[in-house]
Motif scaffolding. Structure first.
Motif, PDB file in Angstrom:
ATOM      1  N   PHE A   6      59.065  79.893 -20.459  1.00  8.93           N
ATOM      2  CA  PHE A   6      59.763  80.788 -21.380  1.00  8.93           C
ATOM      3  C   PHE A   6      60.787  80.048 -22.229  1.00  8.93           C
ATOM      4  O   PHE A   6      61.128  80.496 -23.324  1.00  8.93           O
ATOM      5  CB  PHE A   6      60.410  81.928 -20.598  1.00  8.93           C
ATOM      6  CG  PHE A   6      59.392  82.865 -20.029  1.00  8.93           C
ATOM      7  CD1 PHE A   6      58.901  83.922 -20.779  1.00  8.93           C
ATOM      8  CD2 PHE A   6      58.882  82.667 -18.751  1.00  8.93           C
ATOM      9  CE1 PHE A   6      57.936  84.766 -20.268  1.00  8.93           C
ATOM     10  CE2 PHE A   6      57.923  83.509 -18.230  1.00  8.93           C
ATOM     11  CZ  PHE A   6      57.441  84.564 -18.987  1.00  8.93           C
ATOM     12  N   HIS A   7      61.240  78.914 -21.731  1.00 11.87           N
ATOM     13  CA  HIS A   7      62.147  78.088 -22.524  1.00 11.87           C
ATOM     14  C   HIS A   7      61.494  77.687 -23.842  1.00 11.87           C
ATOM     15  O   HIS A   7      62.181  77.529 -24.874  1.00 11.87           O
ATOM     16  CB  HIS A   7      62.546  76.845 -21.720  1.00 11.87           C
ATOM     17  CG  HIS A   7      63.291  75.816 -22.514  1.00 11.87           C
ATOM     18  ND1 HIS A   7      64.617  75.960 -22.860  1.00 11.87           N
ATOM     19  CD2 HIS A   7      62.879  74.627 -23.054  1.00 11.87           C
ATOM     20  CE1 HIS A   7      65.000  74.896 -23.569  1.00 11.87           C
ATOM     21  NE2 HIS A   7      63.969  74.083 -23.703  1.00 11.87           N
ATOM     22  N   LEU A   8      60.165  77.552 -23.852  1.00 13.44           N
ATOM     23  CA  LEU A   8      59.456  77.090 -25.041  1.00 13.44           C
ATOM     24  C   LEU A   8      59.403  78.136 -26.144  1.00 13.44           C
ATOM     25  O   LEU A   8      59.074  77.813 -27.286  1.00 13.44           O
ATOM     26  CB  LEU A   8      58.027  76.664 -24.666  1.00 13.44           C
ATOM     27  CG  LEU A   8      57.939  75.489 -23.695  1.00 13.44           C
ATOM     28  CD1 LEU A   8      56.498  75.202 -23.324  1.00 13.44           C
ATOM     29  CD2 LEU A   8      58.593  74.247 -24.304  1.00 13.44           C
ATOM     30  N   PHE A  23      67.601  85.346 -23.691  1.00 15.36           N
ATOM     31  CA  PHE A  23      68.139  84.179 -24.377  1.00 15.36           C
ATOM     32  C   PHE A  23      69.597  84.469 -24.695  1.00 15.36           C
ATOM     33  O   PHE A  23      69.975  85.622 -24.933  1.00 15.36           O
ATOM     34  CB  PHE A  23      67.318  83.875 -25.630  1.00 15.36           C
ATOM     35  CG  PHE A  23      65.961  83.324 -25.302  1.00 15.36           C
ATOM     36  CD1 PHE A  23      65.810  81.988 -24.972  1.00 15.36           C
ATOM     37  CD2 PHE A  23      64.848  84.147 -25.291  1.00 15.36           C
ATOM     38  CE1 PHE A  23      64.549  81.470 -24.637  1.00 15.36           C
ATOM     39  CE2 PHE A  23      63.598  83.648 -24.966  1.00 15.36           C
ATOM     40  CZ  PHE A  23      63.446  82.308 -24.631  1.00 15.36           C
ATOM     41  N   LEU A  24      70.413  83.414 -24.676  1.00 12.26           N
ATOM     42  CA  LEU A  24      71.863  83.565 -24.726  1.00 12.26           C
ATOM     43  C   LEU A  24      72.461  82.727 -25.843  1.00 12.26           C
ATOM     44  O   LEU A  24      71.928  81.667 -26.190  1.00 12.26           O
ATOM     45  CB  LEU A  24      72.482  83.135 -23.395  1.00 12.26           C
ATOM     46  CG  LEU A  24      71.851  83.675 -22.108  1.00 12.26           C
ATOM     47  CD1 LEU A  24      72.392  82.909 -20.902  1.00 12.26           C
ATOM     48  CD2 LEU A  24      72.117  85.164 -21.966  1.00 12.26           C
ATOM     49  N   ARG A  78      73.988  87.976 -24.197  1.00 11.63           N
ATOM     50  CA  ARG A  78      72.541  88.148 -24.317  1.00 11.63           C
ATOM     51  C   ARG A  78      72.196  88.490 -25.765  1.00 11.63           C
ATOM     52  O   ARG A  78      72.837  89.338 -26.379  1.00 11.63           O
ATOM     53  CB  ARG A  78      72.068  89.275 -23.418  1.00 11.63           C
ATOM     54  CG  ARG A  78      72.298  89.047 -21.929  1.00 11.63           C
ATOM     55  CD  ARG A  78      71.947  90.312 -21.160  1.00 11.63           C
ATOM     56  NE  ARG A  78      72.105  90.151 -19.723  1.00 11.63           N
ATOM     57  CZ  ARG A  78      71.941  91.147 -18.852  1.00 11.63           C
ATOM     58  NH1 ARG A  78      71.621  92.363 -19.281  1.00 11.63           N
ATOM     59  NH2 ARG A  78      72.081  90.925 -17.561  1.00 11.63           N
ATOM     60  N   THR A  79      71.168  87.855 -26.302  1.00 10.23           N
ATOM     61  CA  THR A  79      70.775  88.121 -27.689  1.00 10.23           C
ATOM     62  C   THR A  79      69.332  88.608 -27.820  1.00 10.23           C
ATOM     63  O   THR A  79      69.027  89.405 -28.696  1.00 10.23           O
ATOM     64  CB  THR A  79      70.947  86.864 -28.555  1.00 10.23           C
ATOM     65  OG1 THR A  79      70.186  85.787 -27.976  1.00 10.23           O
ATOM     66  CG2 THR A  79      72.413  86.471 -28.644  1.00 10.23           C
ATOM     67  N   GLU A 129      67.729  77.467 -27.445  1.00 11.13           N
ATOM     68  CA  GLU A 129      68.631  78.497 -26.936  1.00 11.13           C
ATOM     69  C   GLU A 129      68.804  78.392 -25.425  1.00 11.13           C
ATOM     70  O   GLU A 129      67.889  77.991 -24.705  1.00 11.13           O
ATOM     71  CB  GLU A 129      68.092  79.893 -27.280  1.00 11.13           C
ATOM     72  CG  GLU A 129      67.884  80.135 -28.761  1.00 11.13           C
ATOM     73  CD  GLU A 129      69.184  80.241 -29.526  1.00 11.13           C
ATOM     74  OE1 GLU A 129      70.224  80.562 -28.898  1.00 11.13           O
ATOM     75  OE2 GLU A 129      69.172  80.015 -30.750  1.00 11.13           O
ATOM     76  N   LEU A 130      69.975  78.775 -24.946  1.00 14.82           N
ATOM     77  CA  LEU A 130      70.193  78.925 -23.509  1.00 14.82           C
ATOM     78  C   LEU A 130      69.412  80.143 -23.024  1.00 14.82           C
ATOM     79  O   LEU A 130      69.119  81.067 -23.800  1.00 14.82           O
ATOM     80  CB  LEU A 130      71.677  79.100 -23.214  1.00 14.82           C
ATOM     81  CG  LEU A 130      72.598  77.947 -23.612  1.00 14.82           C
ATOM     82  CD1 LEU A 130      74.055  78.373 -23.495  1.00 14.82           C
ATOM     83  CD2 LEU A 130      72.322  76.717 -22.760  1.00 14.82           C
ATOM     84  N   ASN A 131      69.083  80.177 -21.752  1.00 16.93           N
ATOM     85  CA  ASN A 131      68.332  81.324 -21.243  1.00 16.93           C
ATOM     86  C   ASN A 131      68.548  81.489 -19.751  1.00 16.93           C
ATOM     87  O   ASN A 131      68.998  80.570 -19.061  1.00 16.93           O
ATOM     88  CB  ASN A 131      66.832  81.177 -21.548  1.00 16.93           C
ATOM     89  CG  ASN A 131      66.205  79.994 -20.836  1.00 16.93           C
ATOM     90  OD1 ASN A 131      65.932  80.037 -19.641  1.00 16.93           O
ATOM     91  ND2 ASN A 131      65.978  78.900 -21.572  1.00 16.93           N
TER      92      ASN A 131
END
Length: 322
Positions: A113-115, A221-222, A158-159, A120-122
Motif C-alpha cells: 500500500f505504500h506504493l 495516508f498522513l 489523516r488525509t 506519503e507517510l501511512n
C-alpha cells in the motif's frame, strides 16, 4: 532469500501464500503493476471517492486472503467503543491488528500500500468483522503521532483512507456494507477491490449479519500537522444534528420529485389536484416531525400509506433506514 522467507515458503498447503510472497519479493513485478494507479488523480476525478476493482492480480489477492486467514486468534485485538462525544468516540466494534509479524506475509502486504503514494507517510492494519460488528457514521478525522527515523515524534493528520476487501462471495444481505454518507451510495465489499476517499468524509459500516468473517486491510495516508479541527462535545452533537437535518431535506426532496409525476395519475382516479397537494404536504410535515423525534419507522409507514406515490418507497426506505 532470507531464512524467514524460506520458512514461509516451506509452509504446507499454502500455494497461494507462496505465490504471494514470491510476487511481493519482485520489485519489477510489483512496481509494474502499481504503475497503473495514480491515486491522487483518481480521487480528483471521482469527487473524492474512488473504487478500484481487481486491485491486485487474482492469484496474488488469493494469497493476501490467505495471509489474513492465518492470523492467529490471539493476535486479533478487539477494537470497540460506544458513542462518547466528550472523547470524540463513535459506536464501533471489530477485530484488528497492525502487527506485521502476526502472520507470514503480513509485512509484505502492508508494504504494497505504500506504493500507492510512495512519498506519503501511512499506517495500515488488517480487520476481521464478525456478526454484529459495525462502525457508526464518522468522518475519519484524527491526529496520529508518527516517530520519524531520527526519533522525533511528529503529529500528523489523516488525509486519504484506503480499504481493501478480501472476502469472497459477500452479499448485501450479509451486512458489513460501506455507506458513503455524502452520496448515500452503499458499497458491498467486493473481493480484491479498494475503496479510497479523502478525509474528512462521512461514512459508516453497517452491522454484519453473517457468521462468515469479513476480512479487509484498512489504513490512512498522513501528512504532518493539524490539517483540520476535531469535533468535540457540543460540536459533535451539532454535526450529528446537521446530518439528521440533511436526511429530512433529502426525504422531502424525494417526495417533491414524485409530486409532479404522480399528480396526473392521482387526479385520473377521481381525486382533485388540491386534495393531492394537501396530502403531499401533510406527508412531508409528518416525515420531518418523525425524524426530529427519531421515529423513522412511523415516518416511513405514514409515507408509504399513500398509494399514489409507489415509486417513492425504495428511496424513502434508503433514507429512513440509514
Amino acid at each position: 532469500m532470507t531464512n524467514r522467507r524460506r520458512e514461509h515458503q516451506r509452509a504446507p498447503d499454502s500455494p497461494n501464500l507462496d505465490t504471494f510472497l514470491s510476487w511481493t519479493d519482485s520489485y519489477k513485478k510489483v512496481s509494474k503493476w502499481f504503475a497503473r494507479y495514480d491515486l491522487e488523480e483518481q480521487l480528483d476525478q471521482n469527487d473524492g471517492l474512488v473504487q478500484l476493482t481487481d486491485f491486485l492480480p487474482t492469484n496474488i489477492a488469493e494469497g493476501a486472503l490467505r495471509v489474513l486467514q492465518q492470523v492467529p486468534e490471539a493476535k486479533w485485538q478487539a477494537t470497540n467503543a460506544d458513542d462518547d462525544v466528550e472523547r470524540n468516540d463513535i459506536s464501533h466494534g471489530f477485530l484488528s491488528t497492525k502487527d506485521p509479524s502476526a502472520a507470514p506475509g503480513l509485512e509484505e502486504l502492508f508494504r504494497l500500500f505504500h506504493l500507492l503514494l510512495p512519498e506519503e507517510l501511512n499506517t495500515f492494519s488488517v480487520a476481521r468483522y464478525t456478526q454484529g460488528h459495525h462502525i457508526a457514521p464518522h468522518d475519519d478525522r484524527a491526529y496520529t503521532d508518527v516517530q520519524m527515523e531520527d526519533g522525533i515524534v511528529v503529529q500528523c493528520s489523516r488525509t486519504i483512507a484506503v480499504i481493501y476487501y478480501l472476502t469472497k462471495n459477500w452479499t448485501a444481505e450479509n451486512g458489513g456494507l460501506l455507506r458513503d454518507c455524502v452520496t448515500d451510495k452503499v458499497y458491498v465489499p467486493q473481493f480484491n477491490s479498494v475503496i479510497a476517499f479523502r478525509v474528512p468524509r462521512y461514512h459508516q459500516v453497517t452491522p454484519v449479519s453473517s457468521s462468515q468473517p469479513r476480512y479487509s486491510v484498512f489504513g490512512w495516508f498522513l501528512q504532518p500537522g493539524r490539517l483540520y479541527d476535531l469535533f468535540e462535545g457540543e460540536d459533535t452533537q451539532q454535526q450529528q444534528s446537521d446530518i439528521r437535518m440533511t436526511k429530512i431535506h433529502k426525504v422531502n426532496e424525494a417526495c417533491d420529485i414524485q409530486h409532479s409525476a404522480t399528480q396526473e395519475t392521482y387526479c385520473s382516479d377521481g381525486q382533485d389536484a388540491h386534495t393531492y397537494s394537501t396530502v403531499h404536504k401533510r406527508q412531508q410535515r409528518v416525515v420531518s416531525a418523525s425524524f426530529e423525534e427519531a421515529d423513522t419507522p412511523h415516518a416511513l409507514s405514514t409515507l408509504l400509506a399513500c398509494k399514489s406515490v409507489p415509486d417513492t418507497q425504495n428511496r424513502l426506505s434508503k433514507f429512513c433506514n440509514s
